[in-house]
Design a protein around this motif. Structure first.
Motif, PDB file in Angstrom:
ATOM      1  N   ALA A 175       0.833  -1.207   0.000  1.00  0.00           N
ATOM      2  CA  ALA A 175       0.000   0.000   0.000  1.00  0.00           C
ATOM      3  C   ALA A 175       0.868   1.257   0.000  1.00  0.00           C
ATOM      4  O   ALA A 175       0.565   2.219  -0.720  1.00  0.00           O
ATOM      5  CB  ALA A 175      -0.932  -0.007   1.209  1.00  0.00           C
ATOM      6  N   ALA A 176       1.950   1.250   0.770  1.00  0.00           N
ATOM      7  CA  ALA A 176       2.857   2.402   0.789  1.00  0.00           C
ATOM      8  C   ALA A 176       3.521   2.584  -0.574  1.00  0.00           C
ATOM      9  O   ALA A 176       3.713   3.719  -1.039  1.00  0.00           O
ATOM     10  CB  ALA A 176       3.901   2.220   1.885  1.00  0.00           C
ATOM     11  N   LEU A 177       3.868   1.489  -1.239  1.00  0.00           N
ATOM     12  CA  LEU A 177       4.446   1.543  -2.575  1.00  0.00           C
ATOM     13  C   LEU A 177       3.452   2.168  -3.555  1.00  0.00           C
ATOM     14  O   LEU A 177       3.814   3.027  -4.367  1.00  0.00           O
ATOM     15  CB  LEU A 177       4.825   0.137  -3.031  1.00  0.00           C
ATOM     16  CG  LEU A 177       5.419  -0.005  -4.416  1.00  0.00           C
ATOM     17  CD1 LEU A 177       6.789   0.656  -4.497  1.00  0.00           C
ATOM     18  CD2 LEU A 177       5.520  -1.480  -4.779  1.00  0.00           C
ATOM     19  N   TYR A 178       2.189   1.774  -3.458  1.00  0.00           N
ATOM     20  CA  TYR A 178       1.163   2.342  -4.337  1.00  0.00           C
ATOM     21  C   TYR A 178       0.983   3.824  -4.063  1.00  0.00           C
ATOM     22  O   TYR A 178       0.813   4.626  -4.984  1.00  0.00           O
ATOM     23  CB  TYR A 178      -0.170   1.614  -4.146  1.00  0.00           C
ATOM     24  CG  TYR A 178      -0.185   0.193  -4.667  1.00  0.00           C
ATOM     25  CD1 TYR A 178       0.766  -0.273  -5.553  1.00  0.00           C
ATOM     26  CD2 TYR A 178      -1.172  -0.690  -4.265  1.00  0.00           C
ATOM     27  CE1 TYR A 178       0.740  -1.578  -6.031  1.00  0.00           C
ATOM     28  CE2 TYR A 178      -1.207  -1.992  -4.739  1.00  0.00           C
ATOM     29  CZ  TYR A 178      -0.247  -2.426  -5.621  1.00  0.00           C
ATOM     30  OH  TYR A 178      -0.280  -3.707  -6.086  1.00  0.00           O
ATOM     31  N   GLU A 179       0.999   4.219  -2.798  1.00  0.00           N
ATOM     32  CA  GLU A 179       0.849   5.633  -2.457  1.00  0.00           C
ATOM     33  C   GLU A 179       1.979   6.455  -3.078  1.00  0.00           C
ATOM     34  O   GLU A 179       1.741   7.522  -3.646  1.00  0.00           O
ATOM     35  CB  GLU A 179       0.827   5.820  -0.948  1.00  0.00           C
ATOM     36  CG  GLU A 179       0.654   7.283  -0.549  1.00  0.00           C
ATOM     37  CD  GLU A 179       0.688   7.491   0.936  1.00  0.00           C
ATOM     38  OE1 GLU A 179      -0.163   8.252   1.425  1.00  0.00           O
ATOM     39  OE2 GLU A 179       1.574   6.918   1.605  1.00  0.00           O
ATOM     40  N   THR A 180       3.205   5.942  -2.982  1.00  0.00           N
ATOM     41  CA  THR A 180       4.347   6.631  -3.584  1.00  0.00           C
ATOM     42  C   THR A 180       4.141   6.774  -5.087  1.00  0.00           C
ATOM     43  O   THR A 180       4.387   7.847  -5.654  1.00  0.00           O
ATOM     44  CB  THR A 180       5.657   5.863  -3.294  1.00  0.00           C
ATOM     45  OG1 THR A 180       5.846   5.807  -1.878  1.00  0.00           O
ATOM     46  CG2 THR A 180       6.849   6.527  -3.955  1.00  0.00           C
ATOM     47  N   GLY A 181       3.683   5.711  -5.723  1.00  0.00           N
ATOM     48  CA  GLY A 181       3.424   5.765  -7.159  1.00  0.00           C
ATOM     49  C   GLY A 181       2.389   6.806  -7.531  1.00  0.00           C
ATOM     50  O   GLY A 181       2.539   7.519  -8.531  1.00  0.00           O
ATOM     51  N   ILE A 182       1.344   6.926  -6.738  1.00  0.00           N
ATOM     52  CA  ILE A 182       0.306   7.930  -7.011  1.00  0.00           C
ATOM     53  C   ILE A 182       0.879   9.333  -6.861  1.00  0.00           C
ATOM     54  O   ILE A 182       0.627  10.212  -7.677  1.00  0.00           O
ATOM     55  CB  ILE A 182      -0.908   7.719  -6.095  1.00  0.00           C
ATOM     56  CG1 ILE A 182      -1.660   6.476  -6.553  1.00  0.00           C
ATOM     57  CG2 ILE A 182      -1.822   8.943  -6.106  1.00  0.00           C
ATOM     58  CD1 ILE A 182      -2.781   6.069  -5.647  1.00  0.00           C
ATOM     59  N   LYS A 183       1.666   9.544  -5.822  1.00  0.00           N
ATOM     60  CA  LYS A 183       2.276  10.861  -5.618  1.00  0.00           C
ATOM     61  C   LYS A 183       3.197  11.231  -6.770  1.00  0.00           C
ATOM     62  O   LYS A 183       3.419  12.415  -7.030  1.00  0.00           O
ATOM     63  CB  LYS A 183       3.051  10.881  -4.301  1.00  0.00           C
ATOM     64  CG  LYS A 183       2.149  10.902  -3.090  1.00  0.00           C
ATOM     65  CD  LYS A 183       2.962  10.914  -1.814  1.00  0.00           C
ATOM     66  CE  LYS A 183       2.063  10.985  -0.597  1.00  0.00           C
ATOM     67  NZ  LYS A 183       2.845  10.965   0.656  1.00  0.00           N
ATOM     68  N   GLU A 184       3.738  10.230  -7.452  1.00  0.00           N
ATOM     69  CA  GLU A 184       4.613  10.462  -8.600  1.00  0.00           C
ATOM     70  C   GLU A 184       3.844  10.492  -9.920  1.00  0.00           C
ATOM     71  O   GLU A 184       4.433  10.460 -10.986  1.00  0.00           O
ATOM     72  CB  GLU A 184       5.702   9.388  -8.639  1.00  0.00           C
ATOM     73  CG  GLU A 184       6.649   9.468  -7.458  1.00  0.00           C
ATOM     74  CD  GLU A 184       7.639   8.320  -7.389  1.00  0.00           C
ATOM     75  OE1 GLU A 184       7.534   7.363  -8.195  1.00  0.00           O
ATOM     76  OE2 GLU A 184       8.510   8.366  -6.509  1.00  0.00           O
TER      77      GLU A 184
END
Length: 76
Positions: free
Chosen positions: A34-43
């Protein structure tokens, strides 16, 4: 509206921190993922959730996204 779409709609464009990770964890996605996905969205990335009807459908989606759409970090 699914749980991820509801979390995204409710969070607003600038307020995704924490809310998205919590929603994804609540949906059964491991915290690290989930944290990986959040980082991807922020990018500027996108999170897409589907519930395939069969294992064959899941295989098809995964292969198609990886081959044709540059899909990354697919969680099954």
């Amino acid at each position: 509206m699914g749980p991820i779409a509801a979390a995204l709609a409710g969070a607003g464009a600038g307020g995704l921190t924490g809310g998205l990770v919590g929603a994804l964890i609540g949906w059964g996605i491991p915290e690290e993922r989930a944290a990986l996905y959040e980082t991807g969205i922020k990018e500027g990335g996108t999170v897409l959730g589907v519930k395939p009807r069969t294992a064959q459908d899941a295989d098809y989606f995964e292969n198609d996204w990886k081959t044709n759409l540059r899909g990354q970090h697919i969680y099954r």
